[in-house]
Design an enzyme around this catalytic site. Structure first.
Site, PDB file in Angstrom:
ATOM      1  N   ARG A 107      34.269  44.309  32.378  1.00 40.45           N
ATOM      2  CA  ARG A 107      34.247  42.975  33.009  1.00 40.45           C
ATOM      3  C   ARG A 107      34.227  41.962  31.878  1.00 40.45           C
ATOM      4  NH1 ARG A 107      30.545  40.666  37.863  1.00 40.45           N
ATOM      5  NH2 ARG A 107      32.194  41.808  38.940  1.00 40.45           N
ATOM      6  N   HIS A 134      40.414  40.415  40.250  1.00 39.46           N
ATOM      7  CA  HIS A 134      39.284  41.307  40.560  1.00 39.46           C
ATOM      8  C   HIS A 134      39.787  42.427  41.487  1.00 39.46           C
ATOM      9  CE1 HIS A 134      35.316  42.707  40.872  1.00 39.46           C
ATOM     10  NE2 HIS A 134      34.768  41.793  41.658  1.00 39.46           N
ATOM     11  N   CYS A 266      33.180  38.482  48.797  1.00 42.05           N
ATOM     12  CA  CYS A 266      32.906  39.541  47.816  1.00 42.05           C
ATOM     13  C   CYS A 266      31.444  39.563  47.388  1.00 42.05           C
ATOM     14  CB  CYS A 266      33.812  39.364  46.600  1.00 42.05           C
ATOM     15  SG  CYS A 266      33.522  37.844  45.675  1.00 42.05           S
ATOM     16  N   ARG A 294      32.674  49.131  47.688  1.00 44.39           N
ATOM     17  CA  ARG A 294      32.922  49.084  46.241  1.00 44.39           C
ATOM     18  C   ARG A 294      32.663  50.472  45.652  1.00 44.39           C
ATOM     19  NH1 ARG A 294      32.620  44.339  43.442  1.00 44.39           N
ATOM     20  NH2 ARG A 294      33.412  45.641  41.750  1.00 44.39           N
TER      21      ARG A 294
HETATM   22  N1   CP Z   1      31.540  41.181  44.022  1.00 45.42           N
HETATM   23  C1   CP Z   1      31.144  41.479  42.750  1.00 45.42           C
HETATM   24  O1   CP Z   1      31.942  41.868  41.887  1.00 45.42           O
HETATM   25  O2   CP Z   1      29.815  41.327  42.543  1.00 45.42           O
HETATM   26  P1   CP Z   1      29.033  41.393  41.147  1.00 45.42           P
HETATM   27  O3   CP Z   1      29.401  40.164  40.353  1.00 45.42           O
HETATM   28  O4   CP Z   1      27.591  41.425  41.528  1.00 45.42           O
HETATM   29  O5   CP Z   1      29.464  42.633  40.415  1.00 45.42           O
HETATM   30  N1  NVA Z   2      34.955  34.403  41.720  1.00 43.42           N
HETATM   31  C1  NVA Z   2      33.687  34.990  41.346  1.00 43.42           C
HETATM   32  C2  NVA Z   2      33.626  36.404  41.792  1.00 43.42           C
HETATM   33  C3  NVA Z   2      32.330  37.105  41.491  1.00 43.42           C
HETATM   34  C4  NVA Z   2      32.322  38.537  41.917  1.00 43.42           C
HETATM   35  C5  NVA Z   2      33.482  34.863  39.845  1.00 43.42           C
HETATM   36  O1  NVA Z   2      34.426  35.145  39.098  1.00 43.42           O
HETATM   37  O2  NVA Z   2      32.392  34.463  39.451  1.00 43.42           O
END
Ligand code: CP
Ligand code: NVA
Length: 308
Positions: A107, A134, A266, A294
């Site tokens: 990430r 994502h 999400c 997930r």
């Molecule tokens: N939806 C999602 O990716 O959540 P986190 O940021 O908690 O991993």
């Molecule tokens: N759009 C959000 C998604 C988090 C899972 C972000 O990038 O912070």
């Protein structure tokens, strides 16, 4: 060996194979305790590095638990604790990690980090979110939609609010799974032309509609996300909230969708901002099924990446 970098970069047959495998693994667990191992142990003897340059709850825990259920081991690394955060190149990091572990999930902020990691790693790399996309989230979302309502092909999906990274992966999925998308939000926060163009080129309809009620009319699925993503500056918060307020998903807006429309987010959500608690906790909401899926979707993605 396969990387899982984005939904449009993985062919539609492989995406369907992954979803079928996710569903099969989910049902094979048959309600056993979360920490219990699966009967099949395809990741036995394998080590997975989970690298986080941004915060996470779902991605971190679901990948970690998923690897363990499949018999593998994990190493959770924060970007700032690695030499990566102190000037070592991505390419060198990728080559070094490839000597120690079997799979990398990362990430990160800039998409170029993910691309470079995949280019130089000799092991599979999975996108656990970048500023632009994502894909793991949307695989779980498609699994969730189809569990509740059957095939998503031909359905109307409405994205409300910020045309962000999660919206981008939904647009990728629209092209691959054959559903239509409507984006409703302020012009300043439209999804990038590249994402809209790719979906249209794949033969699905993508409409931009500034009026949220018109957009949601007859929707099969309504989706939103936070108004301020992790990569957005906190100083833009007030301006973004002012622009996005007309796009809040609330009961009045959901009343324009089909009566059996699903609501997705999400998570993490900011209750009473992009969505009201009445919708999040209401009968159309499947937000916690998305979060659970997930786990299952990513287990299937990892198996596909490793060919096991
Ligand atoms: N939806 C999602 O990716 O959540 P986190 O940021 O908690 O991993
Ligand atoms: N759009 C959000 C998604 C988090 C899972 C972000 O990038 O912070």
């Amino acid at each position: 060996m396969n990387h899982f970098l984005d939904i449009h970069k993985t062919d539609a047959t492989a995406l369907r194979t992954i979803l079928d495998s996710a569903a099969a693994m989910k049902s094979a667990r048959n309600g056993r305790p979360r920490g219990a191992a699966d009967d099949e142990q395809p990741l036995k003897g394998q080590m997975v590095a989970l690298i986080f340059e941004k915060p996470s709850t779902r991605t971190r825990v679901s990948f970690d638990v998923g690897v363990r259920q499949m018999g593998g081991e994990t190493m959770v690394l924060s970007g700032s604790d690695m030499q990566l955060g102190h000037g070592e190149t991505i390419a060198d990091t990728a080559r070094v990690l490839s000597r120690y572990v079997d799979l990398i999930m990362i990430r990160t902020f800039d998409e170029s980090v993910l691309i470079e990691m995949a280019e130089y790693a000799s092991i599979p790399v999975i996108n656990g979110l970048t500023d632009r996309t994502h894909p793991c989230q949307i695989m779980a979302d498609i699994q969730t939609y189809e569990e509740h309502r059957g095939p998503i092909k031909g359905k109307k999906v409405v994205w409300c609010g910020d045309g962000n990274n999660v919206c981008a992966s939904f647009l990728h999925a629209a092209g691959q799974f054959g559903f239509d998308m409507v984006f409703t939000g302020p012009a300043q926060l439209d999804p990038e032309d590249e994402f809209v163009g790719l979906a249209r080129k794949a033969g699905v309809s993508v409409t931009i509609e500034r009026d949220a009620e018109k957009a949601v009319d007859g929707a099969d699925l309504v989706v939103t996300d936070t108004w301020v993503s992790m990569h957005d500056s906190q100083s833009s918060k007030e301006r973004r909230h002012n622009m996005l307020r007309p796009y809040q998903v609330n009961d009045a807006l959901m009343a324009h969708a089909k009566p059996d429309a699903l609501f997705m987010h999400c998570l993490p959500a900011h209750r009473e901002e992009e969505v009201t608690s009445s919708v999040m906790d209401g009968p159309n909401s499947v937000i916690f099924d998305e979060a659970e899926n997930r786990l299952h979707a990513q287990k299937a993605i990892m198996r596909w990446c490793l060919g096991v």
